[in-house]
Scaffold this active site. Structure first.
Site, mmCIF file in Angstrom:
data_model
loop_
_atom_site.group_PDB
_atom_site.id
_atom_site.type_symbol
_atom_site.label_atom_id
_atom_site.label_comp_id
_atom_site.label_asym_id
_atom_site.label_seq_id
_atom_site.Cartn_x
_atom_site.Cartn_y
_atom_site.Cartn_z
ATOM 1 N N PHE A 56 0.823 -1.215 0.000
ATOM 2 C CA PHE A 56 0.000 0.000 0.000
ATOM 3 C C PHE A 56 0.857 1.265 0.000
ATOM 4 O O PHE A 56 0.348 2.359 0.229
ATOM 5 C CB PHE A 56 -0.940 0.001 1.209
ATOM 6 N N TYR A 57 2.134 1.117 -0.252
ATOM 7 C CA TYR A 57 3.005 2.286 -0.408
ATOM 8 C C TYR A 57 2.900 2.770 -1.853
ATOM 9 O O TYR A 57 3.817 2.613 -2.658
ATOM 10 C CB TYR A 57 4.452 1.942 -0.066
#
Length: 329
Positions: A56-57
Site C-alpha cells: 500500500f506504499y
C-alpha cells in the site's frame, strides 16, 4: 543503562544494524524508478540490507513491489543480499486490514507475481491486525505459506503484548514491527511490546525512528511544512502541538551539535541503544549515508536525552483519527 545487543539476524539471515524503509520512494509517486534505485543501492552498500516494503506504499500498479521488481531485474546479484520484509494484507482504499486466510493468500500471491521470481519474500506481515480475525488464524495461514515455499517467515505489525503472546504460542514470529522513536515510546510501557519481545526472544523493528521528520532537525516552525505535505493531517504537526513537540527536537539538535553529528544520527543511535533495528526511509542518497553512519551515545549523552524525554510531554496522537482503530491491536 544496561548493555543491549542489536539482533544480527532476521528470518535466519544476517542483517545490518540499520534497515531501510521504502515508503517514501513510492507512496506519493513522482520519483522515477531510475532515481529510486540510487538510495536503494546506497542503503545496501552501507549495510542497510533489511528492506521494509508495503503493498500500500502507492497505488496497486506503482507501489513497493513494482519498484522492487524493477530494482532486482537490474541488479539480480543483490537479491540474496537483501532481507525483504513486506507489509500487506491491507485494503488501502478503505484503510482496513484484509486478514482472512483467503485475503492473506491473495496478497502474498500478488506480491510474488509482481516480483516475478526476481526476489523471495523473507518476512511477510499483515500490516494491521483485524480484531475480528483471530491472530491464530493469521499465523496458521502464514505457516501454510511458509510450508509451500511462498514466504520465508512471518512478522507482526502494530500489535500489542497479548497479540504477540497468542501468535508466539502458535509459532514464533521472525520480528515485531512497531513505531519507535524518542517521540513514540508506547512500546516501552511496563509489560508491553518491548518487555514481551525481550522475554520471548523476538527482534523488534522500529519504523518511523525519526518520527516523520521531527528528529531530523529540519522542522523549526509550521511554515517548514509545505502545503500538500501529508504531515499537515497528522496531530503532532498541528498548531499548538507543533510548538510543544519542537522542544524535544531542539534538545536532540543541541546534543547532536555538541557531538558533531546530525539530529537524525542521534535519534537512530537512541533507537539502537534500546536493541531495536531502526528502519529510516529516504529518497536521497545523502540521507541514506547519513542514516547508516554509526554514532555511539555516551552515558552522559544518554542521560541528557533521557532528561529531555522526561521533561517534554509529546502532544498529539501519532496518527490521524481514522487510523486509530487498528493500531496496537
Amino acid at each position: 543503562m544496561p548493555q543491549v545487543i542489536l539482533p544480527k539476524t532476521l528470518a535466519g539471515k544476517p542483517v545490518g544494524p540499520v534497515g531501510y524503509g521504502m515508503m517514501l520512494l513510492t507512496l506519493l509517486g513522482g520519483i522515477p524508478y531510475e532515481e529510486c534505485v540510487k538510495p536503494m543501492k546506497a542503503a545496501l552498500e552501507n549495510g542497510a540490507n533489511l528492506w521494509n516494503a508495503g503493498t500500500f506504499y502507492g497505488p496497486p500498479d506503482a507501489n513497493s513491489l513494482q519498484l522492487l521488481s524493477y530494482y532486482f531485474e537490474r541488479y539480480p546479484e543483490d537479491a540474496d543480499k537483501v532481507v525483504l520484509s513486506i507489509k500487506g494484507a491491507y485494503d488501502a482504499s478503505k484503510n482496513v486490514p484484509a486478514t482472512r486466510p483467503e485475503q492473506i493468500r491473495a496478497s502474498v500471491d500478488e506480491c510474488l507475481a509482481i516480483l516475478g521470481g526476481r526476489k523471495s519474500i523473507d518476512i511477510f506481515e499483515a500490516a494491521r491486525t483485524d480484531p475480528n480475525v483471530p491472530v491464530e488464524s493469521n499465523v496458521n495461514t502464514f505457516l501454510e505459506l511458509i510450508k509451500e515455499g511462498k514466504i520465508g517467515s512471518y512478522g507482526l505489525s502494530e500489535v500489542n503484548a497479548q497479540t504477540i503472546r497468542r501468535a508466539h504460542a502458535v509459532s514464533p514470529p521472525a520480528a515485531v514491527e512497531v513505531e519507535f522513536s524518542m517521540f513514540s515510546r508506547d512500546a516501552l510501557e511496563k509489560g508491553g511490546v518491548y518487555d514481551t519481545c525481550a522475554e520471548l526472544g523476538i527482534p523488534i523493528i522500529g519504523y518511523s525512528p525519526l518520527d516523520r521528520g521531527w528528529l531530523t532537525g529540519q522542522l523549526k516552525t509550521l511554515d517548514d511544512i509545505k502545503e500538500g505535505d501529508f504531515r499537515k493531517f497528522y496531530p503532532r504537526f498541528q498548531p499548538g502541538n507543533f510548538e510543544q513537540n519542537v522542544k524535544l527536537a531542539e534538545f536532540v539538535e543541541q546534543i547532536a551539535k555538541k557531538k558533531g553529528c546530525t539530529s537524525a544520527q542521534v535519534a537512530i543511535a537512541w533507537v539502537q541503544q534500546q536493541g531495536v533495528i531502526a528502519i529510516p526511509g529516504s529518497s536521497k542518497v545523502s540521507r541514506v549515508v547519513e542514516n547508516t553512519t554509526p554514532v555511539k551515545l555516551t552515558e552522559a549523552e544518554t542521560a541528557e536525552l533521557q532528561q529531555a524525554i522526561d521533561k517534554v510531554k509529546i502532544s498529539g496522537h501519532r496518527y490521524p483519527e481514522p487510523f486509530h482503530a487498528y493500531l496496537n491491536q
